[in-house]
Design a protein around this motif. Structure first.
Motif, mmCIF file in Angstrom:
data_model
loop_
_atom_site.group_PDB
_atom_site.id
_atom_site.type_symbol
_atom_site.label_atom_id
_atom_site.label_comp_id
_atom_site.label_asym_id
_atom_site.label_seq_id
_atom_site.Cartn_x
_atom_site.Cartn_y
_atom_site.Cartn_z
ATOM 1 N N GLN A 1 31.921 32.642 50.469
ATOM 2 C CA GLN A 1 31.250 32.849 51.631
ATOM 3 C C GLN A 1 31.864 33.993 52.045
ATOM 4 O O GLN A 1 30.764 34.693 52.762
ATOM 5 N N LYS A 2 32.886 34.481 51.958
ATOM 6 C CA LYS A 2 33.297 36.035 52.026
ATOM 7 C C LYS A 2 33.026 37.371 51.016
ATOM 8 O O LYS A 2 33.270 38.060 50.961
ATOM 9 N N GLY A 3 32.662 36.597 49.855
ATOM 10 C CA GLY A 3 32.522 36.870 48.397
ATOM 11 C C GLY A 3 33.378 37.654 48.093
ATOM 12 O O GLY A 3 33.482 38.432 47.674
ATOM 13 N N TRP A 4 34.311 37.152 48.295
ATOM 14 C CA TRP A 4 35.754 37.339 47.011
ATOM 15 C C TRP A 4 35.816 36.519 46.220
ATOM 16 O O TRP A 4 35.424 35.816 45.828
ATOM 17 N N TYR A 5 37.093 37.153 45.226
ATOM 18 C CA TYR A 5 37.189 36.254 43.704
ATOM 19 C C TYR A 5 38.550 36.533 43.014
ATOM 20 O O TYR A 5 39.145 37.946 43.352
ATOM 21 N N GLY A 6 39.434 35.944 42.801
ATOM 22 C CA GLY A 6 40.475 36.529 42.146
ATOM 23 C C GLY A 6 40.742 36.561 40.549
ATOM 24 O O GLY A 6 39.828 36.124 39.744
ATOM 25 N N MET B 1 53.191 28.761 32.431
ATOM 26 C CA MET B 1 52.952 29.961 32.568
ATOM 27 C C MET B 1 52.513 30.548 34.061
ATOM 28 O O MET B 1 52.871 29.938 34.606
ATOM 29 N N LEU B 2 53.273 32.204 34.049
ATOM 30 C CA LEU B 2 53.309 32.229 35.729
ATOM 31 C C LEU B 2 52.142 33.234 35.437
ATOM 32 O O LEU B 2 51.706 34.000 34.403
ATOM 33 N N VAL B 3 51.340 33.311 36.822
ATOM 34 C CA VAL B 3 50.499 34.023 36.946
ATOM 35 C C VAL B 3 50.181 34.833 37.765
ATOM 36 O O VAL B 3 51.139 34.452 39.244
ATOM 37 N N ARG B 4 49.939 36.671 37.740
ATOM 38 C CA ARG B 4 49.916 36.927 38.933
ATOM 39 C C ARG B 4 48.859 37.420 39.166
ATOM 40 O O ARG B 4 48.182 38.367 38.477
ATOM 41 N N SER B 5 47.886 37.401 40.434
ATOM 42 C CA SER B 5 46.113 37.329 40.594
ATOM 43 C C SER B 5 46.255 38.534 42.133
ATOM 44 O O SER B 5 47.547 38.845 42.707
ATOM 45 N N ARG B 6 45.832 39.166 41.969
ATOM 46 C CA ARG B 6 44.551 39.954 42.624
ATOM 47 C C ARG B 6 43.544 39.049 43.016
ATOM 48 O O ARG B 6 42.785 38.633 42.375
ATOM 49 N N PHE B 7 42.694 39.834 44.543
ATOM 50 C CA PHE B 7 41.639 38.934 45.003
ATOM 51 C C PHE B 7 40.738 40.812 45.694
ATOM 52 O O PHE B 7 41.273 41.315 46.059
ATOM 53 N N LEU B 8 39.619 40.071 44.634
ATOM 54 C CA LEU B 8 37.982 41.542 44.973
ATOM 55 C C LEU B 8 37.412 40.947 45.716
ATOM 56 O O LEU B 8 37.244 39.650 45.627
ATOM 57 N N ARG B 9 37.295 41.648 45.898
ATOM 58 C CA ARG B 9 35.588 41.461 47.291
ATOM 59 C C ARG B 9 34.498 42.061 45.940
ATOM 60 O O ARG B 9 35.061 42.976 45.864
ATOM 61 N N ARG B 10 33.904 41.465 45.890
ATOM 62 C CA ARG B 10 32.030 41.330 45.678
ATOM 63 C C ARG B 10 31.716 43.123 45.259
ATOM 64 O O ARG B 10 30.907 42.794 44.293
ATOM 65 N N SER B 11 31.729 43.659 46.688
ATOM 66 C CA SER B 11 30.727 44.388 46.901
ATOM 67 C C SER B 11 31.908 45.432 46.317
ATOM 68 O O SER B 11 31.847 47.009 47.625
ATOM 69 N N GLY B 12 33.014 45.081 45.993
ATOM 70 C CA GLY B 12 33.884 46.153 45.805
ATOM 71 C C GLY B 12 35.171 46.385 46.598
ATOM 72 O O GLY B 12 35.393 46.456 47.982
ATOM 73 N N GLY B 13 36.370 46.712 45.897
ATOM 74 C CA GLY B 13 37.141 46.926 47.082
ATOM 75 C C GLY B 13 38.159 45.415 46.310
ATOM 76 O O GLY B 13 38.301 44.687 45.857
ATOM 77 N N ILE B 14 39.669 45.862 47.091
ATOM 78 C CA ILE B 14 40.428 44.518 46.964
ATOM 79 C C ILE B 14 40.632 43.914 48.317
ATOM 80 O O ILE B 14 40.961 44.917 49.072
ATOM 81 N N VAL B 15 41.052 42.561 48.259
ATOM 82 C CA VAL B 15 41.254 41.718 49.331
ATOM 83 C C VAL B 15 43.004 42.133 49.750
ATOM 84 O O VAL B 15 43.665 41.768 48.887
#
Length: 155
Positions: free
Chosen positions: A44-49, A98-112
């Motif tokens: 809904q927000k256009g985010w992805y990890g 496994m340890l995973v470090r994740s970031r979250f991005l916007r499909r429109s560009g930029g970091i959440v």
């Protein structure tokens, strides 16, 4: 998630290929996102990890046709990233982690930013503090920003 080691998972040594674990742990992350409803909010927000970094430790081999469970949990966060832990478990015994470090991005560009992420999703009250080695690992393994030069020079 309950799985079984398949012939396509096996390497030349007859056990689960080390690279296959990361792919199966990806499924564990998606399973968690679906079951918690987070995937729907992301859509809904256009985010992805994205995975910013990861490390895996192997303890025992998974063999052909062996049943195992993937366990996934949110471990904590720092000011930029969320940390998750995945495990391959057989009869309650950890075979790999496994340890995973994740970031979250916007499909429109930029970091959440994490404050926006937690505002939309809620922040679990029971998240432990990151262990010091996790913070040191994240710093030690970081590559330059995508806006900085990163020439391939071997020293």
């Amino acid at each position: 998630m309950r799985l079984r080691t398949l012939p396509t998972d096996i390497d030349l040594l007859g056990h689960m290929n080390n690279g296959r674990y990361a792919s199966l742990f990806d499924l564990g992350r998606f399973d968690l996102l679906i079951r918690t409803g987070i995937l729907q909010i992301f859509q809904q927000k256009g985010w992805y990890g994205v995975v910013a970094s990861s490390t895996i430790t192997f303890r025992k081999s998974l063999n052909l046709w062996q049943r195992f469970t993937i366990e996934t949990r949110l471990h904590g966060h720092d000011d930029k990233s969320v940390y998750m832990v995945h495990r391959a478990v057989v009869d309650g015994e950890v075979y790999a982690e496994m340890l995973v470090r994740s970031r979250f991005l916007r499909r429109s560009g930029g970091i959440v930013p994490l404050d926006e992420l937690f505002e939309a999703l809620g922040r679990p009250d029971d998240l432990p503090e990151l262990e010091p080695w996790m913070t040191e690992w994240a710093t030690a393994t970081a590559l330059p920003s995508t806006r900085a030069a990163a020439p391939s020079v071997w020293e």
